[in-house]
Design a protein around this motif. Sequence first.
Motif, PDB file in Angstrom:
ATOM      1  N   CYS A  24      -8.082  -2.925  -0.976  1.00 20.09           N
ATOM      2  CA  CYS A  24      -9.077  -2.877   0.101  1.00 20.09           C
ATOM      3  C   CYS A  24     -10.086  -1.752  -0.185  1.00 20.09           C
ATOM      4  O   CYS A  24      -9.694  -0.628  -0.506  1.00 20.09           O
ATOM      5  CB  CYS A  24      -8.407  -2.637   1.445  1.00 20.09           C
ATOM      6  SG  CYS A  24      -7.217  -3.919   1.829  1.00 20.09           S
ATOM      7  N   TYR A  26     -11.889   0.126   1.554  1.00 18.55           N
ATOM      8  CA  TYR A  26     -11.878   1.360   2.358  1.00 18.55           C
ATOM      9  C   TYR A  26     -10.614   2.181   2.123  1.00 18.55           C
ATOM     10  O   TYR A  26     -10.436   3.242   2.704  1.00 18.55           O
ATOM     11  CB  TYR A  26     -12.016   1.033   3.861  1.00 18.55           C
ATOM     12  CG  TYR A  26     -10.994   0.042   4.371  1.00 18.55           C
ATOM     13  CD1 TYR A  26      -9.694   0.432   4.624  1.00 18.55           C
ATOM     14  CD2 TYR A  26     -11.342  -1.285   4.578  1.00 18.55           C
ATOM     15  CE1 TYR A  26      -8.756  -0.470   5.073  1.00 18.55           C
ATOM     16  CE2 TYR A  26     -10.407  -2.198   5.037  1.00 18.55           C
ATOM     17  CZ  TYR A  26      -9.113  -1.779   5.270  1.00 18.55           C
ATOM     18  OH  TYR A  26      -8.169  -2.667   5.708  1.00 18.55           O
ATOM     19  N   MET A  28      -8.402   1.889  -1.221  1.00 16.20           N
ATOM     20  CA  MET A  28      -7.933   2.100  -2.605  1.00 16.20           C
ATOM     21  C   MET A  28      -9.079   2.034  -3.582  1.00 16.20           C
ATOM     22  O   MET A  28      -9.966   1.191  -3.425  1.00 16.20           O
ATOM     23  CB  MET A  28      -7.042   0.911  -3.002  1.00 16.20           C
ATOM     24  CG  MET A  28      -5.659   0.988  -2.559  1.00 16.20           C
ATOM     25  SD  MET A  28      -4.680   1.377  -4.008  1.00 16.20           S
ATOM     26  CE  MET A  28      -3.100   0.919  -3.393  1.00 16.20           C
TER      27      MET A  28
HETATM   28 FE1  SF4 Z   1      -5.264  -2.673   1.810  1.00 19.79          FE
HETATM   29 FE2  SF4 Z   1      -4.537  -0.153   1.549  1.00 19.79          FE
HETATM   30 FE3  SF4 Z   1      -2.947  -1.812   2.945  1.00 19.79          FE
HETATM   31 FE4  SF4 Z   1      -3.201  -2.088   0.324  1.00 19.79          FE
HETATM   32  S1  SF4 Z   1      -2.365  -0.298   1.388  1.00 19.79           S
HETATM   33  S2  SF4 Z   1      -3.366  -3.696   1.828  1.00 19.79           S
HETATM   34  S3  SF4 Z   1      -5.268  -1.487  -0.111  1.00 19.79           S
HETATM   35  S4  SF4 Z   1      -5.024  -1.173   3.475  1.00 19.79           S
END
Ligand code: SF4
Length: 318
Positions: A24, A26, A28
Amino acid sequence: MKDAYGREINYLRLSITDLCNLRCRYCMPEEGIPKRAHRDILTLEEIDEIVSAYVKLGINKVRITGGEPLARKGIVSLIEKISRHSEIKDFALTTNGTYLKTMAKDLRAAGLHRVNISIDTLDEKKYAAMTRGGKLKDVLLGIEKAKEAGLGPIKLNAVLIGGFNDDEIEKFVSLTEQEPIDVRFIELMPIGEVANWSLKNFLPNEYVLEKVPSLRKLKNADPSSPATLYQLPRAKGKIGLISPISCKFCSACNRVRITSEGKLKHCLHSNEEFDLKKVLREGGDLTEFLKYVILKKPQQHQIEAGDFIARNMVQVGG
Ligand code: SF4
Ligand code: SAM
């Protein structure tokens, strides 16, 4: 047990991995985050030991998060271990939902009570773009399987992002009409990946109320919950608005957090961390240490203080 300000600390949030199958935007970086050596993260047995010690101190609510907790090997057996504590009255897990289609049944059978599923858009293309490749249909199927397995009441988490999903607010709200599903809008936090995003991406939660004026405020049953609750007339589910920064819920805060590498945080927005892994591996008195940290929990968060350096949500699990 009570902290120094009289707050009953009964809620443990455990992040069991920093890793995730999604990326995502916002949360990673595109390349993901470096995998830690096995010895640098808490083993499942160590996590179990910590939970057992906390249960003796009065913890009766546990949430497992991450990273993506369902991506950690052994998660079902960890849930089995934790669920044997009958003192735990609420045992939940926060997930992106993509693995639930195959795991929901086993998680329920292992003793998990319920799941919160993150889903920021109901549009396939937007979902793939925001998660850098995730498939919306996996999550939708996961939600169905979680319902079938009895992992409810199901809560859907959507991070509100200006220019991305502000045009879907009504659609999300309407999901609560026919089914007892709660939708929670979370304000985007300007930490980690988001620190340099444009101001137009940040929307206050009041925007949801502007878009759906028929929402009626409910009395919050749980004062320690960061969500303010609303409901459409005659709807089966509720809407939660979560403002992690603008609204202070510190005075009713009942939680402590543990990161996957065993750092204990008594406040999400404090730099102070305590090394539980060291205590465990060097034979320290775990229970005494946990008590000591509860008593050091600050009265309120320091996010507005200039020296606060936030960890990514993926490290502390939100
Ligand atoms: Fe998205 Fe972060 Fe949850 Fe992974 S950990 S699904 S990148 S919000
Ligand atoms: N992978 C799981 C998931 O996505 O639900 C659990 C971990 S994720 C870090 C926990 C929650 O934090 C998710 O609902 C996610 O949307 C939210 N989150 C991550 N970064 C955020 C940010 N910068 N602002 C607000 N919420 C954020």
